[in-house]
Enzyme design. Structure first.
Site, PDB file in Angstrom:
ATOM      1  NE  ARG A   1      -4.633  -0.794  10.073  1.00  0.00           N
ATOM      2  CZ  ARG A   1      -3.582  -0.441   9.340  1.00  0.00           C
ATOM      3  NH1 ARG A   1      -3.528   0.706   8.741  1.00  0.00           N
ATOM      4  NH2 ARG A   1      -2.590  -1.270   9.232  1.00  0.00           N
TER       5      ARG A   1
ATOM      6  NE  ARG B   1       6.077  -0.492  10.133  1.00  0.00           N
ATOM      7  CZ  ARG B   1       4.983  -0.491   9.372  1.00  0.00           C
ATOM      8  NH1 ARG B   1       5.004   0.113   8.186  1.00  0.00           N
ATOM      9  NH2 ARG B   1       3.882  -1.080   9.767  1.00  0.00           N
TER      10      ARG B   1
ATOM     11  NE  ARG C   1       1.668  -4.817  11.045  1.00  0.00           N
ATOM     12  CZ  ARG C   1       2.791  -4.652  10.344  1.00  0.00           C
ATOM     13  NH1 ARG C   1       3.936  -5.088  10.821  1.00  0.00           N
ATOM     14  NH2 ARG C   1       2.757  -4.053   9.179  1.00  0.00           N
TER      15      ARG C   1
ATOM     16  NE  ARG D   1       7.679  -2.599   6.167  1.00  0.00           N
ATOM     17  CZ  ARG D   1       6.362  -2.556   6.257  1.00  0.00           C
ATOM     18  NH1 ARG D   1       5.670  -1.914   5.332  1.00  0.00           N
ATOM     19  NH2 ARG D   1       5.732  -3.144   7.226  1.00  0.00           N
TER      20      ARG D   1
ATOM     21  CE  LYS E   1      -2.076  -1.122   3.838  1.00  0.00           C
ATOM     22  NZ  LYS E   1      -1.378  -2.391   4.107  1.00  0.00           N
TER      23      LYS E   1
HETATM   24  P1  AP5 Z   1       4.867  -1.601   1.777  1.00  0.00           P
HETATM   25  O1  AP5 Z   1       4.544  -0.771   0.592  1.00  0.00           O
HETATM   26  O2  AP5 Z   1       5.653  -0.969   2.891  1.00  0.00           O
HETATM   27  O3  AP5 Z   1       3.575  -2.364   2.331  1.00  0.00           O
HETATM   28  P2  AP5 Z   1       2.289  -1.836   3.106  1.00  0.00           P
HETATM   29  O4  AP5 Z   1       1.095  -2.506   2.534  1.00  0.00           O
HETATM   30  O5  AP5 Z   1       2.297  -0.343   3.163  1.00  0.00           O
HETATM   31  O6  AP5 Z   1       2.585  -2.478   4.512  1.00  0.00           O
HETATM   32  P3  AP5 Z   1       2.479  -1.934   5.980  1.00  0.00           P
HETATM   33  O7  AP5 Z   1       3.090  -2.991   6.851  1.00  0.00           O
HETATM   34  O8  AP5 Z   1       3.041  -0.545   6.108  1.00  0.00           O
HETATM   35  O9  AP5 Z   1       0.948  -1.906   6.187  1.00  0.00           O
HETATM   36  P4  AP5 Z   1       0.216  -1.835   7.491  1.00  0.00           P
HETATM   37  O10 AP5 Z   1      -1.145  -1.549   7.026  1.00  0.00           O
HETATM   38  O11 AP5 Z   1       0.367  -3.015   8.381  1.00  0.00           O
HETATM   39  O12 AP5 Z   1       0.978  -0.661   8.289  1.00  0.00           O
HETATM   40  P5  AP5 Z   1       0.598   0.824   8.675  1.00  0.00           P
HETATM   41  O13 AP5 Z   1       1.815   1.615   8.722  1.00  0.00           O
HETATM   42  O14 AP5 Z   1      -0.583   1.316   7.920  1.00  0.00           O
HETATM   43  O15 AP5 Z   1       5.700  -2.881   1.231  1.00  0.00           O
HETATM   44  C1  AP5 Z   1       6.223  -3.861   2.112  1.00  0.00           C
HETATM   45  C2  AP5 Z   1       7.597  -4.323   1.585  1.00  0.00           C
HETATM   46  O16 AP5 Z   1       7.400  -5.010   0.346  1.00  0.00           O
HETATM   47  C3  AP5 Z   1       8.597  -3.178   1.294  1.00  0.00           C
HETATM   48  O17 AP5 Z   1       9.889  -3.588   1.669  1.00  0.00           O
HETATM   49  C4  AP5 Z   1       8.510  -2.992  -0.233  1.00  0.00           C
HETATM   50  O18 AP5 Z   1       9.739  -2.540  -0.772  1.00  0.00           O
HETATM   51  C5  AP5 Z   1       8.156  -4.398  -0.704  1.00  0.00           C
HETATM   52  N1  AP5 Z   1       7.278  -4.403  -1.878  1.00  0.00           N
HETATM   53  C6  AP5 Z   1       6.213  -3.595  -2.139  1.00  0.00           C
HETATM   54  N2  AP5 Z   1       5.633  -3.919  -3.318  1.00  0.00           N
HETATM   55  C7  AP5 Z   1       6.351  -4.979  -3.812  1.00  0.00           C
HETATM   56  C8  AP5 Z   1       6.258  -5.778  -4.995  1.00  0.00           C
HETATM   57  N3  AP5 Z   1       5.295  -5.555  -5.927  1.00  0.00           N
HETATM   58  N4  AP5 Z   1       7.139  -6.790  -5.154  1.00  0.00           N
HETATM   59  C9  AP5 Z   1       8.125  -7.024  -4.223  1.00  0.00           C
HETATM   60  N5  AP5 Z   1       8.263  -6.293  -3.093  1.00  0.00           N
HETATM   61  C10 AP5 Z   1       7.392  -5.285  -2.886  1.00  0.00           C
HETATM   62  O19 AP5 Z   1       0.040   0.599  10.182  1.00  0.00           O
HETATM   63  C11 AP5 Z   1       0.904   0.217  11.226  1.00  0.00           C
HETATM   64  C12 AP5 Z   1       0.140   0.210  12.541  1.00  0.00           C
HETATM   65  O20 AP5 Z   1      -0.338   1.551  12.826  1.00  0.00           O
HETATM   66  C13 AP5 Z   1      -1.114  -0.669  12.600  1.00  0.00           C
HETATM   67  O21 AP5 Z   1      -0.810  -2.006  12.914  1.00  0.00           O
HETATM   68  C14 AP5 Z   1      -1.915   0.035  13.714  1.00  0.00           C
HETATM   69  O22 AP5 Z   1      -1.405  -0.301  14.982  1.00  0.00           O
HETATM   70  C15 AP5 Z   1      -1.608   1.510  13.468  1.00  0.00           C
HETATM   71  N6  AP5 Z   1      -2.615   2.122  12.569  1.00  0.00           N
HETATM   72  C16 AP5 Z   1      -2.391   2.653  11.340  1.00  0.00           C
HETATM   73  N7  AP5 Z   1      -3.539   3.126  10.810  1.00  0.00           N
HETATM   74  C17 AP5 Z   1      -4.509   2.888  11.733  1.00  0.00           C
HETATM   75  C18 AP5 Z   1      -5.904   3.105  11.764  1.00  0.00           C
HETATM   76  N8  AP5 Z   1      -6.566   3.664  10.726  1.00  0.00           N
HETATM   77  N9  AP5 Z   1      -6.582   2.729  12.868  1.00  0.00           N
HETATM   78  C19 AP5 Z   1      -5.967   2.186  13.924  1.00  0.00           C
HETATM   79  N10 AP5 Z   1      -4.646   1.910  13.959  1.00  0.00           N
HETATM   80  C20 AP5 Z   1      -3.915   2.266  12.863  1.00  0.00           C
END
Ligand code: AP5
Length: 220
Positions: free
Chosen positions: A88, A161, A172, A127, A13
């Site tokens: 979410r 992270r 997660r 990552r 994402k």
């Molecule tokens: P990346 O693009 O970083 O993946 P992502 O989907 O963004 O993954 P996240 O782990 O950041 O998502 P998340 O939803 O768990 O975390 P968030 O920060 O929102 O890609 C991952 C890896 O793969 C990278 O190394 C990249 O280079 C590689 N990659 C990408 N595309 C590729 C491809 N096509 N081929 C090969 N490799 C590839 O949330 C974190 C925490 O914050 C949550 O757990 C929660 O505690 C809190 N939080 C955030 N938002 C909320 C909310 N709305 N409500 C409540 N809590 C929240």
């Protein structure tokens, strides 16, 4: 355009949001990045969020919705935004609908990124993120930095992270299935969901996304 990106942790994402936001000329709003910025600045919100994030759980709705609302109301988001990680759960989706209704605006699409569990676990395990800017994202095999541990863009230190440990990733994923996936049905009722395959090279996924959003001309 006003777009919501949804998909399991590690689906790509953040990677796609950075690229799509640039092509569609809208700000990329990531609630995860906003929380991480608060954590590094050691704010009260950051301290609260960290305890939930480190356990792999959602930060409580009240503070999350207020933070997202505040960011969406900034001037650069007036003509559109790309939401990454918000909403979410169904209560957050309902709160977003209320907010948009008050402003007299609507979402254009909810882009659902699909990737199998074994792939997202590999992506998360490898990552690495830049300490200076969380938009600078690398992977130990899929997107290696030229020099190990150093950001190609700004020379910052790359780190893993705290919530990317295997045990937390499992939580997660469970939270994603139980709390976040239901928003896909919520938005299907509104006819907003476009699903794309998030496997394959990053560029191809971006092209697929632009095609699904009927914005292929932006892929220049
Ligand atoms: P990346 O693009 O970083 O993946 P992502 O989907 O963004 O993954 P996240 O782990 O950041 O998502 P998340 O939803 O768990 O975390 P968030 O920060 O929102 O890609 C991952 C890896 O793969 C990278 O190394 C990249 O280079 C590689 N990659 C990408 N595309 C590729 C491809 N096509 N081929 C090969 N490799 C590839 O949330 C974190 C925490 O914050 C949550 O757990 C929660 O505690 C809190 N939080 C955030 N938002 C909320 C909310 N709305 N409500 C409540 N809590 C929240």
């Amino acid at each position: 355009m006003r777009i919501v990106l949804v998909g399991p942790p590690g689906a790509g994402k953040g990677t796609q949001a950075t690229r799509l936001a640039e092509k569609l000329r809208v700000p990329h709003i990531s609630t995860g990045d906003l929380f991480r910025a608060n954590i590094s600045q050691q704010t009260e919100l950051g301290k609260l969020a960290k305890s939930y994030m480190d356990a792999g759980n959602l930060v409580p709705d009240e503070v999350t919705i207020a933070m997202a609302k505040d960011r969406m109301e900034q001037a650069d988001a007036e003509n559109g935004f790309l939401l990454d990680g918000f909403p979410r759960n169904v209560s957050q989706a309902e709160a977003l609908d209320e907010l948009l209704k008050t402003e007299g605006i609507k979402l254009d699409a909810v882009l659902d990124l699909e990737a199998p569990e074994e792939e997202v676990v590999k992506r998360i395990a490898g990552r690495r993120i830049c300490r200076n800017d969380s938009a600078h994202v690398f992977h130990v095999s899929y997107k290696k930095p030229a020099k190990e541990g150093v950001c190609d863009v700004c020379g910052g230190e790359l780190y893993q992270r705290d919530d990317d440990s295997e045990a937390t990733v499992r939580t997660r994923l469970e939270v994603y299935h139980t709390q976040t996936e239901p928003i896909i049905d919520y938005y299907k009722v509104q006819g907003l969901v476009v699903t794309i395959e998030a496997m394959g090279p990053v560029d191809e996924v971006t092209q697929r996304a632009l095609k699904a959003l009927k914005r292929e001309d932006d892929d220049k």
